[in-house]
Every structure is written in structure tokens, then in C-alpha cells.
Scaffold this motif. Structure first.
Motif, PDB file in Angstrom:
ATOM      1  N   VAL A 413     -28.701 -32.612   5.384  1.00 58.22           N
ATOM      2  CA  VAL A 413     -28.960 -31.931   4.289  1.00 58.22           C
ATOM      3  C   VAL A 413     -29.682 -32.165   3.140  1.00 58.22           C
ATOM      4  O   VAL A 413     -29.077 -33.041   2.381  1.00 58.22           O
ATOM      5  CB  VAL A 413     -28.019 -30.846   3.682  1.00 58.22           C
ATOM      6  CG1 VAL A 413     -26.937 -30.204   5.902  1.00 58.22           C
ATOM      7  CG2 VAL A 413     -26.583 -31.721   3.632  1.00 58.22           C
ATOM      8  N   SER A 414     -29.583 -31.004   1.696  1.00 57.99           N
ATOM      9  CA  SER A 414     -30.086 -31.064   0.241  1.00 57.99           C
ATOM     10  C   SER A 414     -28.926 -30.510  -0.120  1.00 57.99           C
ATOM     11  O   SER A 414     -27.751 -30.528  -0.109  1.00 57.99           O
ATOM     12  CB  SER A 414     -31.244 -30.527   0.288  1.00 57.99           C
ATOM     13  OG  SER A 414     -31.607 -28.852   0.266  1.00 57.99           O
ATOM     14  N   LYS A 415     -29.125 -31.190  -1.224  1.00 55.49           N
ATOM     15  CA  LYS A 415     -27.934 -30.930  -2.975  1.00 55.49           C
ATOM     16  C   LYS A 415     -28.112 -29.498  -2.631  1.00 55.49           C
ATOM     17  O   LYS A 415     -26.783 -28.858  -3.028  1.00 55.49           O
ATOM     18  CB  LYS A 415     -28.114 -31.820  -3.861  1.00 55.49           C
ATOM     19  CG  LYS A 415     -27.607 -32.554  -3.628  1.00 55.49           C
ATOM     20  CD  LYS A 415     -27.596 -33.330  -5.731  1.00 55.49           C
ATOM     21  CE  LYS A 415     -27.271 -32.661  -6.417  1.00 55.49           C
ATOM     22  NZ  LYS A 415     -27.103 -34.292  -7.110  1.00 55.49           N
ATOM     23  N   GLN A 416     -29.210 -29.396  -2.938  1.00 58.36           N
ATOM     24  CA  GLN A 416     -29.197 -27.653  -3.077  1.00 58.36           C
ATOM     25  C   GLN A 416     -28.255 -26.487  -1.884  1.00 58.36           C
ATOM     26  O   GLN A 416     -27.264 -25.999  -1.975  1.00 58.36           O
ATOM     27  CB  GLN A 416     -30.621 -27.416  -3.260  1.00 58.36           C
ATOM     28  CG  GLN A 416     -30.872 -25.461  -3.816  1.00 58.36           C
ATOM     29  CD  GLN A 416     -30.307 -25.478  -5.224  1.00 58.36           C
ATOM     30  OE1 GLN A 416     -30.224 -26.188  -6.188  1.00 58.36           O
ATOM     31  NE2 GLN A 416     -30.001 -23.904  -5.454  1.00 58.36           N
ATOM     32  N   TRP A 417     -28.517 -27.107  -0.918  1.00 57.27           N
ATOM     33  CA  TRP A 417     -27.506 -26.431  -0.059  1.00 57.27           C
ATOM     34  C   TRP A 417     -26.572 -26.208   0.189  1.00 57.27           C
ATOM     35  O   TRP A 417     -25.358 -26.109   0.369  1.00 57.27           O
ATOM     36  CB  TRP A 417     -28.150 -26.887   1.727  1.00 57.27           C
ATOM     37  CG  TRP A 417     -28.154 -26.790   2.688  1.00 57.27           C
ATOM     38  CD1 TRP A 417     -28.507 -25.174   3.329  1.00 57.27           C
ATOM     39  CD2 TRP A 417     -26.434 -26.858   3.310  1.00 57.27           C
ATOM     40  NE1 TRP A 417     -27.184 -24.575   4.603  1.00 57.27           N
ATOM     41  CE2 TRP A 417     -26.298 -25.485   4.479  1.00 57.27           C
ATOM     42  CE3 TRP A 417     -25.282 -27.310   3.501  1.00 57.27           C
ATOM     43  CZ2 TRP A 417     -25.191 -25.640   5.111  1.00 57.27           C
ATOM     44  CZ3 TRP A 417     -23.881 -27.475   3.884  1.00 57.27           C
ATOM     45  CH2 TRP A 417     -23.873 -27.411   5.380  1.00 57.27           C
ATOM     46  N   LEU A 418     -25.743 -28.090  -0.549  1.00 58.97           N
ATOM     47  CA  LEU A 418     -24.369 -28.737  -0.282  1.00 58.97           C
ATOM     48  C   LEU A 418     -23.857 -27.603  -1.582  1.00 58.97           C
ATOM     49  O   LEU A 418     -22.703 -26.916  -1.354  1.00 58.97           O
ATOM     50  CB  LEU A 418     -24.280 -29.582  -0.851  1.00 58.97           C
ATOM     51  CG  LEU A 418     -24.710 -30.388   0.199  1.00 58.97           C
ATOM     52  CD1 LEU A 418     -24.373 -32.204   0.161  1.00 58.97           C
ATOM     53  CD2 LEU A 418     -23.196 -30.738   1.117  1.00 58.97           C
ATOM     54  N   ALA A 419     -24.426 -27.355  -2.263  1.00 64.18           N
ATOM     55  CA  ALA A 419     -24.463 -26.497  -3.741  1.00 64.18           C
ATOM     56  C   ALA A 419     -24.270 -25.176  -2.967  1.00 64.18           C
ATOM     57  O   ALA A 419     -22.949 -24.127  -3.715  1.00 64.18           O
ATOM     58  CB  ALA A 419     -25.063 -26.033  -4.513  1.00 64.18           C
ATOM     59  N   THR A 420     -25.005 -24.514  -2.384  1.00 65.94           N
ATOM     60  CA  THR A 420     -25.204 -22.540  -1.527  1.00 65.94           C
ATOM     61  C   THR A 420     -24.138 -22.544  -1.072  1.00 65.94           C
ATOM     62  O   THR A 420     -22.694 -21.889  -0.785  1.00 65.94           O
ATOM     63  CB  THR A 420     -26.294 -23.253  -0.683  1.00 65.94           C
ATOM     64  OG1 THR A 420     -27.379 -22.599  -1.194  1.00 65.94           O
ATOM     65  CG2 THR A 420     -25.678 -21.257  -0.191  1.00 65.94           C
ATOM     66  N   SER A 472     -19.404 -18.223   5.559  1.00 66.64           N
ATOM     67  CA  SER A 472     -21.086 -19.011   6.668  1.00 66.64           C
ATOM     68  C   SER A 472     -22.302 -19.111   5.769  1.00 66.64           C
ATOM     69  O   SER A 472     -22.334 -18.241   4.759  1.00 66.64           O
ATOM     70  CB  SER A 472     -20.933 -17.692   8.028  1.00 66.64           C
ATOM     71  OG  SER A 472     -21.828 -16.487   7.197  1.00 66.64           O
ATOM     72  N   VAL A 473     -22.895 -20.220   5.942  1.00 65.66           N
ATOM     73  CA  VAL A 473     -23.684 -20.348   4.968  1.00 65.66           C
ATOM     74  C   VAL A 473     -25.497 -20.008   5.735  1.00 65.66           C
ATOM     75  O   VAL A 473     -24.791 -21.101   6.627  1.00 65.66           O
ATOM     76  CB  VAL A 473     -24.020 -21.794   4.091  1.00 65.66           C
ATOM     77  CG1 VAL A 473     -23.374 -22.393   4.218  1.00 65.66           C
ATOM     78  CG2 VAL A 473     -24.991 -21.076   3.366  1.00 65.66           C
ATOM     79  N   ALA A 474     -26.048 -19.676   5.900  1.00 65.79           N
ATOM     80  CA  ALA A 474     -27.191 -20.157   6.773  1.00 65.79           C
ATOM     81  C   ALA A 474     -27.724 -21.610   6.727  1.00 65.79           C
ATOM     82  O   ALA A 474     -27.868 -22.573   5.356  1.00 65.79           O
ATOM     83  CB  ALA A 474     -28.537 -19.473   6.618  1.00 65.79           C
TER      84      ALA A 474
END
Length: 563
Positions: A413-420, A472-474
């Protein structure tokens, strides 16, 4: 120039005089409105069903008062028809003032039999206004003289050298960083002298972002720069950066700081000093240099299992022996260097290890830090673990063979996804439980991975034997891999999971590739920077919060085995 200032001052005085008169009139109208509303309430209160119907029709929830005093919050919302979410403070203050009016009226019924409106208005004025009713002190004319400086006006507050240095670094970071997105058409946007602006955005149902407000004030920008910029750490001494970044995932994030006392627990390990009662040892985060493994170990001690971080450095450091960082120094790093983003302001001597401590302290090694903004020095102290008399007090868990662990599922994953994930799942749950981390239903959480999303399950229902909340998050372009016939879920202690995953989106990384993998015993999160490879391990747990020790060893057992 003096003439121009005099003209402006005369204009200000004229405007102030008009505003003062308007304020007096509006204040009197407010007093009258409060009194009239109170007297109406006394009549309406004779028929509780009537009042209840009015509140219900207006969509106002009436909460049971915590004392015998009436709760006027609902009444004020009904009469003034205001949104509690935007005017809560004003309504609360008015309600407190009205309670004092009610006390006065109820205690002196005889005095208010004739013309109660006029008498209550006089009572408000005599008390010093609505604020006076609440006990707020007003400033009188003779006190104004003592609060004025007859010779000089106060100079605007100046930033300290440290604050100024941080501000400069954050502005440089904001000016030079790559944009997350570009807004092509906003000609009326007003920025400050550095070309910076704060925007409030609102996501639409179509996925676009509407800009609903902007600000270029120093206060708004300072807050935004603090939360939204990452200052480049490449110039920080390698040993200091390594130590700080090893501790970073274990430091309590800002949003959890107010729950600190509830977040950490006592150890189950009991220590008994001669002539004293047995006591449980407090659990603390401990940083240990391990030259034999060419790494730094960070985990809780004394305990046999906890979240574990093992950081393999990419360059040689002069960490000659196994040593632990002094607890007070660790707390200072977390609070000052990480919590207040001061890491980049310090130099370190030496810059690649530590040196023997020749001072009168009992520490064995130290690193001398210098604050470049204030020129003040501070030392970090380390203690040779082989010299400590009570090894059980610092026993730490670690993972002895990380490369041999097989995982059931993996995703990158990316940091942006972790932030989401943090915003949509973790923060939503944290806000819902309001600091009640120690309640049985909040002891554990579970994540479940599918091809399309990661689901966070929370709020364990012991009777139903299932979780009652889910977020949940996609995955949005992330392709996870699964071991055949293996479970794609992982359950662990909520505090372990929340601490690490709340920290990860805010950690300064050289890479945007973070790997998450898990099996039924442990979850592993790993990534690399220019100076080290980082691995974090979260132990699995049962629904009572008991952690799984399967893949964990501990330093005390290892030392005993070697002896």
C-alpha cells in the motif's frame, strides 16, 4: 505619516462609537429576550406535554439534567431556532445565565409577584450582565487604568528562535514539495506573501472536491503547515534520525494524546524489593541497540509479548555494545523531536553511534545533541544491559527469525491509502468509543481482507460472539495475494493496532511502498528508507485481548540460554 494615522484613528473612534451604541441596544434586546423566554417557560412548564410536543416538532432532543436544576438548553434552541453545532458555546452560556435567573426567581417568589419582567431585567444589570450571572468578572473603569501602559504600547509578540526556525522549514517544505493535486481555475484565491493559502474542501458524491472556504491568516497557515507538511530529514545526523524514526511508530499520535493515561497498562511482572511490598512493574517502551544483530529493537518492557519494531541499519554505526536508551530521554524525543517536529533542528556528536560517557552520571554511553536555533546542548544516555542488576525489569520481546515466517496474505500500500484507512476506519472508531479503550468490547479489533477492500471489525459482543461495528476502505488498484485455503483475517489487541496504524500515515518515509502481511499469529508491516529497513510486528490476540506469543522470543530467555 502622523497626520494620516490621526485621520485613521478619528475614523476608528467614530466607527467604534456607532458600534458601541448598536452593541448596547442589541445587548438590551438579548436581556429582554432571555427574560421573556424564561417567563414563557414558567407558563409552558405547567403543561409538560405541551412543551414536550414543541421540542419534538422542532427536532430537539431533551436530555435529562444532571442535577435538580432545569436544563434550559432545549428552550433556548426552541426560541432562538439556532443550530447547536455552530452556536453550542453561546447557547450553553445563556442556559447557565438562565439557571441563575431561575434560582433568583424561585428563591424570591414574593418579590417577583408584580412586574417580574422589569425586576428580572434590573437583576441582570445589577449582576453585571449575563456574564456576571455566570460569575464572569467584568473590568471596571479603575481597573482599566491599572491595565494600561501610559508610556508605550505593547510590541507584537515575537517568535522564539526555535519557533521561527521551524516555521521557516515548514514554509520551505510547503513551497518545494510535490503537489497532491492541482486546482487549475481559482482566480479569486488570496494567498499570503509566500503564496500559501489554507482551503477547506468538501468531497461530493461524484468524487470531486468543492472548495467551500479559504484563509491566508498566519494562525490558519501555522496549523496547516504543522499538520500537512513533512520536513526533509536527510540532513539529520544518521544516528539521531535512526533512533527517532525507530521510536516514531510507538509514540502516541496527537489524536490519542488526551487518552494517554488510559492507553498504557501495568505489567503482569511483579518485583519485590527487600523490606517492601511486591509491586507490578510499569510497562514502558524500550529502545535497545543490538550490535550482534546490526539493528535497533523497540518494544515494551518488561513483558514477553508486545508490538515489536526491528530496524536494520544500512550503514555502520558505532553501537559497540547492547544498551538501552534512558527512559526520560525517550520521552523527550517523543514529545519534543517528534511531537513538536524539532528533529531537524538538532545536530548530533558523534553522528554515527555513541561515545563512552565520562561524566559523573552512571550512564555508559551518550550522544550530545545541539539545538541549532538556540545553541543549547542536551545528551541522550544509554546503559549497558549487561551491567544492570535486575535483567527481568528490561526483558523485551523480539522476533528471532523474521525471514522464516510464512504469511497467509500480503498487500503493498501507499501512505495515501494508509491515510484513507486511518480517516475512514480508525478515526471513526476512535471517535465513537470516546477514549473507552479499556472496556471489554473495545479490547480487540479484526481486519478482513478481500480482493476489493479491507474491513475493520470492532465492538466485540461477547453474548452474540461477533463484532457489531464494521468500517471498510476500498483497495483502489491494490492487488493483494492470498495463500491457498488460508484465512484472510487477523485479530489483535485494539491498542496495538490503533497505535501503529494511526502513526504510519504521518511518518516521514523516503518510499511510498509499505508492505502489510499477516497470518493467524502475527501481522508484519515493513518498509525501507535511505538509512534502514523497518519491520513492525503486531501479535495476534484472542477476544479477551490475550496476545499470541508464538513467533516471539524475549531478551531474558535469550540471555539465560547463552549463559
Amino acid at each position: 505619516m502622523t497626520h494620516a494615522l490621526d485621520q485613521k484613528l478619528d475614523a476608528l473612534k467614530a466607527a467604534a462609537e456607532t458600534q458601541t451604541e448598536t452593541y448596547k441596544n442589541s445587548r438590551q434586546q438579548l436581556y429582554e429576550g432571555i427574560v421573556d423566554a424564561y417567563l414563557w417557560w414558567r407558563e409552558a412548564h405547567e403543561d409538560p406535554e405541551y412543551l414536550a410536543t414543541k421540542y419534538k416538532d422542532a427536532g430537539i432532543t431533551v436530555r435529562k439534567p444532571q442535577s435538580n436544576q432545569p436544563n434550559f438548553f432545549a428552550l433556548l434552541r426552541l426560541v432562538w431556532n439556532v443550530d447547536a453545532s455552530t452556536r453550542a458555546s453561546a447557547i450553553s452560556n445563556w442556559a447557565k445565565s438562565m439557571q441563575r435567573i431561575d434560582e433568583q426567581y424561585s428563591d424570591n417568589l414574593q418579590a417577583y409577584q408584580n412586574d417580574p419582567r422589569a425586576h428580572l431585567l434590573n437583576f441582570i444589570h445589577a449582576s453585571g450582565g449575563l456574564g456576571g450571572l455566570r460569575g464572569e468578572k467584568e473590568l471596571y473603569a479603575d481597573e482599566v487604568d491599572t491595565n494600561e501602559d501610559s508610556e508605550t504600547a505593547p510590541a507584537p509578540a515575537k517568535k522564539t528562535p526555535v519557533a521561527q526556525a521551524l516555521s521557516t522549514q515548514r514554509i520551505e517544505a510547503a513551497s518545494n514539495s510535490q503537489p497532491l493535486a492541482t486546482l487549475n481555475n481559482f482566480p479569486n484565491a488570496v494567498t499570503n506573501d509566500n503564496g500559501l493559502i489554507v482551503m477547506l474542501g468538501r468531497r461530493t458524491e461524484h468524487g470531486t472536491i468543492d472548495i467551500v472556504g479559504t484563509d491566508y491568516s498566519e494562525a490558519a497557515l501555522a496549523l496547516a503547515l504543522d499538520y500537512c507538511t513533512n520536513i526533509d530529514r536527510t540532513s539529520v545526523a544518521p544516528n539521531l534520525r535512526l533512533i527517532a524514526e525507530a521510536l516514531e511508530p510507538h509514540a502516541l499520535p496527537k489524536k490519542l494524546e488526551k487518552h494517554r493515561k488510559r492507553y498504557f497498562a501495568e505489567s503482569t511482572i511483579v518485583r519485590k524489593k527487600q523490606g517492601q511490598k511486591p509491586e507490578k512493574i510499569k510497562v514502558n517502551t524500550t529502545l535497545r541497540t543490538r550490535p550482534e544483530h546490526s539493528d535497533i529493537l523497540v518494544s515494551k518492557s518488561p513483558t514477553t509479548v508486545s508490538v515489536v519494531s526491528q530496524i536494520k541499519r544500512k550503514q555502520d554505526f558505532d553501537f559497540a555494545t547492547e544498551a538501552t536508551l534512558f527512559g526520560k530521554d525517550r520521552q523527550w524525543i517523543e514529545a519534543e523531536l517528534l511531537g513538536k517536529n524539532k528533529l531537524t533542528l538538532y545536530t548530533a556528536e558523534p553522528s554515527a553511534g555513541y561515545t563512552p560517557d565520562t561524566s559523573t552520571r552512571v550512564a555508559d554511553y551518550n550522544i550530545t545533541l545541539t539545538d541549532t536555533a538556540s545553541s543549547k546542548n542536551r545528551r541522550l544516555h544509554f546503559y549497558d544491559v549487561t551491567k544492570l542488576s535486575d535483567q527481568s525489569a528490561i526483558q523485551q520481546p523480539f522476533v528471532s527469525n523474521p525471514s522464516q515466517i510464512e504469511y497467509d496474505w500480503t498487500m503493498q500500500v501507499s501512505k495515501q491509502w494508509l491515510a484513507t484507512f486511518d480517516a475512514v476506519c480508525l478515526t471513526a472508531w476512535i471517535n465513537k468509543i470516546a477514549g473507552k479503550h479499556n472496556k471489554p468490547e473495545n479490547r480487540t479489533v479484526m481486519v478482513m481482507l478481500t480482493e476489493d477492500e479491507l474491513v475493520l471489525h470492532a465492538w466485540w459482543d461477547e453474548k452474540a460472539q461477533q463484532y457489531q461495528l464494521s468500517y471498510s476502505v476500498a483497495l483502489a488498484g491494490i492487488t493483494p495475494s492470498f495463500k491457498q485455503d488460508a484465512s484472510a483475517s487477523f485479530q489483535c489487541a485494539a491498542k496495538d493496532f490503533v497505535l501503529l496504524f494511526s502513526s504510519l500515515p504521518n511518518i516521514v518515509l523516503d518510499t511510498d511502498k509499505i508492505t502489510i502481511q499477516a497470518n493467524s499469529h502475527v501481522m508484519n508491516i515493513n518498509y525501507s528508507t535511505s538509512i534502514a529497513d523497518y519491520q513492525h510486528f503486531i501479535p495476534a490476540a484472542d477476544t479477551n485481548g490475550k496476545r499470541d506469543e508464538t513467533v516471539f522470543s524475549n531478551t531474558l530467555k535469550t540471555q539465560e540460554a547463552s549463559e
